[in-house]
Write a protein that holds these residues in place. Sequence first.
Motif, PDB file in Angstrom:
ATOM      1  N   LEU B 121       0.839  -1.211   0.000  1.00 21.58           N
ATOM      2  CA  LEU B 121       0.000   0.000   0.000  1.00 21.58           C
ATOM      3  C   LEU B 121       0.873   1.259   0.000  1.00 21.58           C
ATOM      4  CD1 LEU B 121      -2.818   1.363   0.257  1.00 21.58           C
ATOM      5  CD2 LEU B 121      -2.567   1.170   2.730  1.00 21.58           C
ATOM      6  N   VAL B 122       1.896   1.231   0.832  1.00 21.97           N
ATOM      7  CA  VAL B 122       2.820   2.382   0.902  1.00 21.97           C
ATOM      8  C   VAL B 122       3.469   2.593  -0.469  1.00 21.97           C
ATOM      9  CG1 VAL B 122       5.021   3.175   1.893  1.00 21.97           C
ATOM     10  CG2 VAL B 122       3.249   2.243   3.385  1.00 21.97           C
ATOM     11  N   ASP B 123       3.853   1.496  -1.091  1.00 17.83           N
ATOM     12  CA  ASP B 123       4.503   1.590  -2.414  1.00 17.83           C
ATOM     13  C   ASP B 123       3.549   2.217  -3.441  1.00 17.83           C
ATOM     14  OD1 ASP B 123       6.598   0.942  -4.338  1.00 17.83           O
ATOM     15  OD2 ASP B 123       5.123  -0.469  -5.146  1.00 17.83           O
ATOM     16  N   VAL B 124       2.296   1.759  -3.433  1.00 18.61           N
ATOM     17  CA  VAL B 124       1.318   2.300  -4.384  1.00 18.61           C
ATOM     18  C   VAL B 124       1.105   3.796  -4.138  1.00 18.61           C
ATOM     19  CG1 VAL B 124      -1.143   2.257  -5.011  1.00 18.61           C
ATOM     20  CG2 VAL B 124       0.144   0.121  -4.838  1.00 18.61           C
ATOM     21  N   CYS B 125       0.990   4.157  -2.839  1.00 18.12           N
ATOM     22  CA  CYS B 125       0.776   5.581  -2.515  1.00 18.12           C
ATOM     23  C   CYS B 125       1.976   6.425  -2.948  1.00 18.12           C
ATOM     24  CB  CYS B 125       0.528   5.756  -1.020  1.00 18.12           C
ATOM     25  SG  CYS B 125      -1.080   5.119  -0.544  1.00 18.12           S
ATOM     26  N   CYS B 126       3.173   5.893  -2.734  1.00 17.11           N
ATOM     27  CA  CYS B 126       4.372   6.638  -3.150  1.00 17.11           C
ATOM     28  C   CYS B 126       4.419   6.750  -4.669  1.00 17.11           C
ATOM     29  CB  CYS B 126       5.639   5.962  -2.632  1.00 17.11           C
ATOM     30  SG  CYS B 126       5.853   6.208  -0.866  1.00 17.11           S
ATOM     31  N   SER B 158      -6.940   4.301  -7.299  1.00 19.37           N
ATOM     32  CA  SER B 158      -7.935   3.216  -7.247  1.00 19.37           C
ATOM     33  C   SER B 158      -7.296   1.960  -6.661  1.00 19.37           C
ATOM     34  CB  SER B 158      -8.466   2.896  -8.645  1.00 19.37           C
ATOM     35  OG  SER B 158      -9.034   4.033  -9.197  1.00 19.37           O
ATOM     36  N   GLU B 159      -6.065   1.679  -7.064  1.00 22.18           N
ATOM     37  CA  GLU B 159      -5.372   0.501  -6.543  1.00 22.18           C
ATOM     38  C   GLU B 159      -5.152   0.634  -5.035  1.00 22.18           C
ATOM     39  OE1 GLU B 159      -1.833  -0.469  -8.746  1.00 22.18           O
ATOM     40  OE2 GLU B 159      -1.340  -2.109  -7.375  1.00 22.18           O
ATOM     41  N   GLY B 160      -4.803   1.847  -4.608  1.00 24.44           N
ATOM     42  CA  GLY B 160      -4.610   2.111  -3.179  1.00 24.44           C
ATOM     43  C   GLY B 160      -5.898   1.857  -2.407  1.00 24.44           C
ATOM     44  N   ASP B 161      -7.022   2.314  -2.936  1.00 28.11           N
ATOM     45  CA  ASP B 161      -8.320   2.105  -2.281  1.00 28.11           C
ATOM     46  C   ASP B 161      -8.623   0.612  -2.165  1.00 28.11           C
ATOM     47  OD1 ASP B 161      -8.712   4.770  -1.968  1.00 28.11           O
ATOM     48  OD2 ASP B 161     -10.165   5.006  -3.610  1.00 28.11           O
ATOM     49  N   VAL B 192      -3.388   5.731   3.090  1.00 28.15           N
ATOM     50  CA  VAL B 192      -4.077   5.767   1.793  1.00 28.15           C
ATOM     51  C   VAL B 192      -4.476   7.196   1.394  1.00 28.15           C
ATOM     52  CG1 VAL B 192      -6.556   5.447   2.354  1.00 28.15           C
ATOM     53  CG2 VAL B 192      -5.535   4.236   0.399  1.00 28.15           C
ATOM     54  N   GLN B 193      -4.527   8.057   2.387  1.00 31.28           N
ATOM     55  CA  GLN B 193      -4.862   9.461   2.066  1.00 31.28           C
ATOM     56  C   GLN B 193      -3.781  10.129   1.211  1.00 31.28           C
ATOM     57  OE1 GLN B 193      -6.269  12.249   4.926  1.00 31.28           O
ATOM     58  NE2 GLN B 193      -7.669  10.756   5.841  1.00 31.28           N
ATOM     59  N   ILE B 194      -2.594   9.545   1.228  1.00 28.01           N
ATOM     60  CA  ILE B 194      -1.523  10.098   0.381  1.00 28.01           C
ATOM     61  C   ILE B 194      -1.948  10.028  -1.081  1.00 28.01           C
ATOM     62  CG2 ILE B 194       0.854   9.709  -0.431  1.00 28.01           C
ATOM     63  CD1 ILE B 194       1.505   8.735   2.432  1.00 28.01           C
ATOM     64  N   SER B 195      -2.471   8.857  -1.482  1.00 24.35           N
ATOM     65  CA  SER B 195      -2.883   8.739  -2.889  1.00 24.35           C
ATOM     66  C   SER B 195      -4.133   9.576  -3.169  1.00 24.35           C
ATOM     67  CB  SER B 195      -3.104   7.274  -3.270  1.00 24.35           C
ATOM     68  OG  SER B 195      -4.131   6.723  -2.486  1.00 24.35           O
ATOM     69  N   ASP B 196      -5.016   9.698  -2.149  1.00 29.40           N
ATOM     70  CA  ASP B 196      -6.204  10.558  -2.340  1.00 29.40           C
ATOM     71  C   ASP B 196      -5.778  12.003  -2.614  1.00 29.40           C
ATOM     72  OD1 ASP B 196      -7.821   8.425  -1.854  1.00 29.40           O
ATOM     73  OD2 ASP B 196      -8.220   8.915   0.247  1.00 29.40           O
ATOM     74  N   ARG B 197      -4.793  12.447  -1.848  1.00 28.05           N
ATOM     75  CA  ARG B 197      -4.325  13.832  -2.015  1.00 28.05           C
ATOM     76  C   ARG B 197      -3.583  14.014  -3.339  1.00 28.05           C
ATOM     77  NH1 ARG B 197      -3.121  16.281   3.932  1.00 28.05           N
ATOM     78  NH2 ARG B 197      -5.145  15.745   4.773  1.00 28.05           N
ATOM     79  N   ALA B 198      -2.880  12.963  -3.738  1.00 32.14           N
ATOM     80  CA  ALA B 198      -2.220  13.034  -5.052  1.00 32.14           C
ATOM     81  C   ALA B 198      -3.281  13.143  -6.151  1.00 32.14           C
ATOM     82  CB  ALA B 198      -1.356  11.798  -5.268  1.00 32.14           C
ATOM     83  N   GLU B 199      -4.383  12.447  -5.933  1.00 32.01           N
ATOM     84  CA  GLU B 199      -5.470  12.517  -6.919  1.00 32.01           C
ATOM     85  C   GLU B 199      -6.070  13.933  -6.982  1.00 32.01           C
ATOM     86  OE1 GLU B 199      -9.174  10.508  -6.142  1.00 32.01           O
ATOM     87  OE2 GLU B 199      -9.260   9.765  -8.201  1.00 32.01           O
ATOM     88  N   ASN B 200      -6.169  14.585  -5.815  1.00 36.10           N
ATOM     89  CA  ASN B 200      -6.666  15.976  -5.803  1.00 36.10           C
ATOM     90  C   ASN B 200      -5.764  16.884  -6.638  1.00 36.10           C
ATOM     91  OD1 ASN B 200      -8.662  15.186  -4.077  1.00 36.10           O
ATOM     92  ND2 ASN B 200      -7.668  15.938  -2.226  1.00 36.10           N
ATOM     93  N   VAL B 201      -4.454  16.646  -6.530  1.00 41.92           N
ATOM     94  CA  VAL B 201      -3.504  17.428  -7.332  1.00 41.92           C
ATOM     95  C   VAL B 201      -3.761  17.161  -8.820  1.00 41.92           C
ATOM     96  CG1 VAL B 201      -1.057  17.778  -7.884  1.00 41.92           C
ATOM     97  CG2 VAL B 201      -1.763  17.430  -5.514  1.00 41.92           C
ATOM     98  N   GLY B 202      -3.987  15.885  -9.138  1.00 45.66           N
ATOM     99  CA  GLY B 202      -4.283  15.518 -10.526  1.00 45.66           C
ATOM    100  C   GLY B 202      -5.505  16.260 -11.053  1.00 45.66           C
ATOM    101  N   ASP B 203      -6.540  16.356 -10.202  1.00 50.40           N
ATOM    102  CA  ASP B 203      -7.758  17.077 -10.609  1.00 50.40           C
ATOM    103  C   ASP B 203      -7.448  18.540 -10.897  1.00 50.40           C
ATOM    104  OD1 ASP B 203      -9.178  14.772 -10.344  1.00 50.40           O
ATOM    105  OD2 ASP B 203      -9.959  15.227  -8.341  1.00 50.40           O
ATOM    106  N   ARG B 204      -6.613  19.121 -10.040  1.00 55.28           N
ATOM    107  CA  ARG B 204      -6.234  20.524 -10.247  1.00 55.28           C
ATOM    108  C   ARG B 204      -5.484  20.702 -11.568  1.00 55.28           C
ATOM    109  NH1 ARG B 204      -5.902  25.199  -7.273  1.00 55.28           N
ATOM    110  NH2 ARG B 204      -6.931  25.048  -5.266  1.00 55.28           N
ATOM    111  N   ILE B 205      -4.577  19.761 -11.833  1.00 52.23           N
ATOM    112  CA  ILE B 205      -3.793  19.853 -13.082  1.00 52.23           C
ATOM    113  C   ILE B 205      -4.732  19.777 -14.278  1.00 52.23           C
ATOM    114  CG2 ILE B 205      -2.091  18.628 -14.519  1.00 52.23           C
ATOM    115  CD1 ILE B 205      -0.615  17.952 -11.861  1.00 52.23           C
ATOM    116  N   ARG B 206      -5.707  18.881 -14.179  1.00 49.85           N
ATOM    117  CA  ARG B 206      -6.700  18.770 -15.275  1.00 49.85           C
ATOM    118  C   ARG B 206      -7.397  20.104 -15.518  1.00 49.85           C
ATOM    119  NH1 ARG B 206      -8.580  13.775 -13.293  1.00 49.85           N
ATOM    120  NH2 ARG B 206      -7.856  12.099 -14.625  1.00 49.85           N
TER     121      ARG B 206
END
Lengths: 315, 214
Positions: B121-126, B158-161, B192-206
Amino acid sequence: MFPLSGGLFLGWALGANDAANVFGTAVASRIITFRKASILCAVAIIIGAICQGEGGIHTLSGLSKQTHMTTLLVVSLSAAVTVTLMTIMRLPISASQATVGSIAGVGLATGSMQWGGLIKVTTCWVASPIGALIIAIIIYKLLAAFIRYAPISILTRDKMLWSGLIIVGIYGSYALGANSSANATGIFSGQFPGVSDRQLALLGGLSIALGVLTYSKRVMMAVGKGIMPLDAFTALVTVSSMATTIHIFAFIGVPVSTSQATIGAIMGIGLVRGVHSIKFRSLRNIGFGWLLTPIIALILSSSGYAIFCLAKPAL
Amino acid sequence: MLFVNKQKEIQSQISEYCASVLECMDSFQEAVKQYCDNSDRKAVKASFAQVHKAESKADDIRREIEVLMYSKSLFPESRGDIMGLLETMDRVPNQAESAIRMIWNQYVTIPEQHSSELLNLVDVCCRAAYAMVDAAEKLFSDFTNAAVAVGKIDELESEGDRIEASLIEKVFSEKNDSISTIVFRDFIKCVVQISDRAENVGDRIRIIVAKRSI
């Protein structure tokens, strides 16, 4: 020289109104401050008037043979009052329409109208927004292709648009001076011994520049935010299309409306992007202003002429 | 010329910021791995401190960029977008630091039988954080393709979730009602919130790319 004051007043009103079409989008989008934009615009207008302002002067002075100074004063004052009224109402109108409307008013009253010249000018009025529309579509497609396919940073994109807007703003101002200085002083061609057409163009350019520096901010904001939301990219396309169009007409020697060219360019962008992005209500109001301008100018100048005739029957 | 110099300065600061985020994530992954191998607090103290140091460094660089951007170098709209992006990005190393702090403050116990899945999980989030940095860097090299890079963040999120749900289910299936189970569950959620927050950044970039789409 007193009648010239009417023309200079018109030039001032023209500058207050038409600078919006050159730097309005950039100022309203906060890309450049009003102060910097107005200074750049004023300088370029004067240069444009000196270098290429004579062509329009020949055309306008040939529309109606008026030699009496009072008549010339009536023409220039009517046009100036019309443009000022429209500016106060925050409607970006056409100074060339006001000038030609005023000339036509006196020309009809005195029976000295040169219809051939009038047809040429009105044809150019119709052609200028269409030309700007076509040029805007071409420029839009070319620039869009470059930005889409060239691997550039968001910062480089900003730099390109920023520099582009300044350059086309200066070019547009030059074209405005070249095209529109005749509106201010064109009717005085040959009326003052020792004053050449180039000097008249310079005077016209100076009066337009003064209008830009002193009273153009409000209309800039109205044009920049009125018809369609303009970002830096659309502002660049709009101004470059408008500038190219009016520069072409400066070569032809017919003063055309920068407002009409701007609206034409914005319509062109709207057509490429999808018509839903155009605010048709603003467009309708602007169209209404255009329709009113020559009519008001014509009524004012013919009424003014009639009043002067009553006061001085020798006219 | 002034604009070009400032642009280069901003670009180099942003690269430095991205590097410090990556450094923080590497330290985080290493620290969790070390803690799984040996839960002796004294032994892992140094690697925990490394995460904190990297996170602070990222914070400092972000503040420097903010000051630099307020010196009239960009369009107001772009300035707002980039500042917002950096602030959203900053939540990723912050979250990694929070997870480490949780281990330290709440004496999180990682059951041996779940450590490999936790490390996965840590690996996926990183990796989600790396994808985020990659997408953000794209904005400053080839911005029209930045939105494409965001797709990878979504996949990893999604994989992290999926791993989170599976891991929590396994933890509770053991019918162990101790407080350490609850704390471990909270730790999984924190990671897992690490990947959630990374996803928020992705949304911003979009959004940043979409606003500039032609």
